[in-house]
Design a protein around this motif. Structure first.
Motif, short mmCIF file in Angstrom:
data_model
loop_
_atom_site.label_atom_id
_atom_site.label_comp_id
_atom_site.label_asym_id
_atom_site.label_seq_id
_atom_site.Cartn_x
_atom_site.Cartn_y
_atom_site.Cartn_z
N ARG A 220 -7.30 17.88 11.08
CA ARG A 220 -6.47 18.05 10.08
C ARG A 220 -6.07 16.64 9.42
O ARG A 220 -6.08 16.46 8.19
CB ARG A 220 -5.21 18.83 10.58
N ALA A 221 -5.80 15.85 10.30
CA ALA A 221 -5.49 14.39 9.99
C ALA A 221 -6.40 13.68 9.04
O ALA A 221 -6.34 13.06 8.23
CB ALA A 221 -4.82 13.58 10.98
N ASP B 38 0.96 -1.15 0.07
CA ASP B 38 0.04 0.03 0.10
C ASP B 38 0.92 1.42 0.03
O ASP B 38 2.23 1.17 0.26
CB ASP B 38 -1.04 -0.03 1.08
N HIS B 39 0.15 2.36 -0.27
CA HIS B 39 0.93 3.57 -0.61
C HIS B 39 0.75 4.38 0.88
O HIS B 39 -0.37 4.42 1.49
CB HIS B 39 0.52 4.42 -1.67
N LEU B 40 1.90 5.37 1.17
CA LEU B 40 1.61 6.16 2.13
C LEU B 40 0.89 7.48 1.97
O LEU B 40 1.01 7.94 0.80
CB LEU B 40 3.15 6.44 3.04
N ALA B 41 0.25 7.92 3.00
CA ALA B 41 -0.65 9.00 2.79
C ALA B 41 0.45 10.34 2.51
O ALA B 41 1.34 10.01 3.51
CB ALA B 41 -1.64 9.37 4.06
N LYS B 42 0.08 11.24 1.96
CA LYS B 42 0.85 12.35 1.81
C LYS B 42 1.20 13.53 2.95
O LYS B 42 2.26 14.00 3.06
CB LYS B 42 0.71 13.05 0.65
N GLY B 43 0.05 13.78 3.33
CA GLY B 43 -0.19 14.87 4.52
C GLY B 43 0.85 14.45 5.74
O GLY B 43 1.21 13.35 6.30
N SER B 44 1.19 15.54 6.44
CA SER B 44 2.37 15.37 7.53
C SER B 44 1.64 14.92 8.58
O SER B 44 2.31 14.10 9.40
CB SER B 44 2.77 16.75 7.79
N ASP B 45 0.39 14.94 8.91
CA ASP B 45 -0.18 14.41 9.94
C ASP B 45 -0.71 12.86 9.61
O ASP B 45 -0.55 12.14 10.49
CB ASP B 45 -1.30 15.41 10.37
#
Length: 348
Positions: A319-320, A174-181
């Motif tokens: 935000r997350a 799977d791919h990692l989410a892009k947002g910092s949170d």
């Protein structure tokens, strides 16, 4: 009354039950492994971080000259049979094993029905290891959303769980989410992804960029280990302990040797690993709580009032949650393929 329906605690106390599961495949240089047989395992990270290479290196343990096992590759990312077989050969898999349909199968499911036929076939074929690349493409195949816990759970119960029940170590990529949170939580989409992992979940981060013919390396950290069989052989003290470093080393014969070096006591992933200082478990639970709200949250004040949280916690969770949904919506729009009849699809 049929006591066979209930767990045999007497057998547990008498010591006649087997030991807790230990990982079997993806063997490190100290003899301990990464992935559990009979469970759904997860490998996630950014593009070109070595996720697929790591899964194929585990498959090579069964397909090498001295291996003796069955491997199924379900290619939903359309890497292609030539590229997949070429990678396996470069890792040292034998020609005879790859050419033997009793040892190795490769498939690109055309639609949901095709995927269901594959699951039924595996109940008879009984693979030791299954690679599903990638999880983000499985959900559109079922017309499901990455953000829906119920829809993800249905896809998991229909494909991943039955494959694991054959006894195979299922490695979903799977791919990692892009947002910092949201990167703190792990892969993009619903928190149900993490909840349904019965084996290990590994975060992959590039150490040295992977280059064709020259290899590369990546850090591996333990995002989840339900049975604790991997975590007990990792350094303590970190929320996501370093499981080891995965490295592809070029050989004089022109092949690539895959080596997973176990982390030493006191060793951690680099400080810039971007896991974040906040508690990922609590944040994951908070995002899941927001996802269950009806109507959906609209503002920090709305979250704070409805959840009875402080402003900082409400702001961080909102935000997350928004980042998760924004990334997943974009992924669904860009990557949807082979949707059921009647639903429009768009080539990436």
């Amino acid at each position: 009354m049929d006591y066979g329906r209930y767990f045999d605690v007497a057998a547990l106390l008498s010591g006649t039950l087997p030991e807790p599961p230990a990982p079997t495949y993806g063997t490190r240089d100290d003899g301990h492994a990464l992935f559990y047989a009979g469970e759904v395992n997860l490998v996630f990270g950014d593009p070109e971080s070595g996720k697929t290479w790591l899964a194929l290196a585990a498959a090579r343990e069964l397909l090498g000259e001295y291996g003796n096992g069955r491997v199924l590759v379900i290619d939903l990312d359309h890497n292609g049979p030539a590229a997949t077989v070429s990678r396996l050969l470069s890792l040292g898999s034998s020609h005879s094993a790859l050419a033997d349909r009793a040892r190795f199968l490769y498939v690109e499911p055309d639609d949901r029905l095709h995927a269901l036929y594959i699951v039924e076939d595996m109940k008879q074929w009984r693979p030791q290891l299954v690679i599903l690349d990638s999880l983000g493409e499985l959900l559109p195949l079922f017309g499901s959303s990455s953000n829906s816990a119920d829809e993800y759970t249905t896809a998991h119960s229909t494909v991943l769980k039955p494959l694991a029940k054959t006894g195979a170590a299922v490695i979903a990529i799977d791919h990692l989410a892009k947002g910092s949170d949201s990167r703190t939580l792990g892969p993009g989409g619903t928190a149900a992804k993490r909840r349904t992992i019965g084996g290990s979940s590994l975060r992959v981060r590039v150490k040295d960029a992977f280059t064709p013919g020259k290899g590369g390396s990546a850090y591996l950290t333990v995002n989840k280990d339900r049975h604790g069989g991997l975590r007990r052989h990792c350094p303590t003290g970190d929320r996501e302990p370093l499981a080891g470093i995965f490295e592809l080393q070029p050989t004089e014969a022109g092949t690539l040797e895959a080596v997973i070096t176990a982390a030493r006591d006191g060793e951690s992933a680099p400080a810039d690993f971007a896991i974040g200082a906040r508690d990922p478990v609590r944040l994951s639970d908070d995002v899941a709580a927001l996802n269950s709200l009806n109507p959906k949250p609209t503002s920090k004040r709305d979250v704070a009032e409805r959840m009875k949280w402080g402003n900082n916690r409400a702001s961080e969770a909102l935000r997350a949650w928004r980042e998760m949904h924004d990334i997943s919506r974009k992924a669904d729009h860009d990557n949807v393929l082979h949707l059921p009849t009647g639903i429009e699809s768009e080539e990436p």
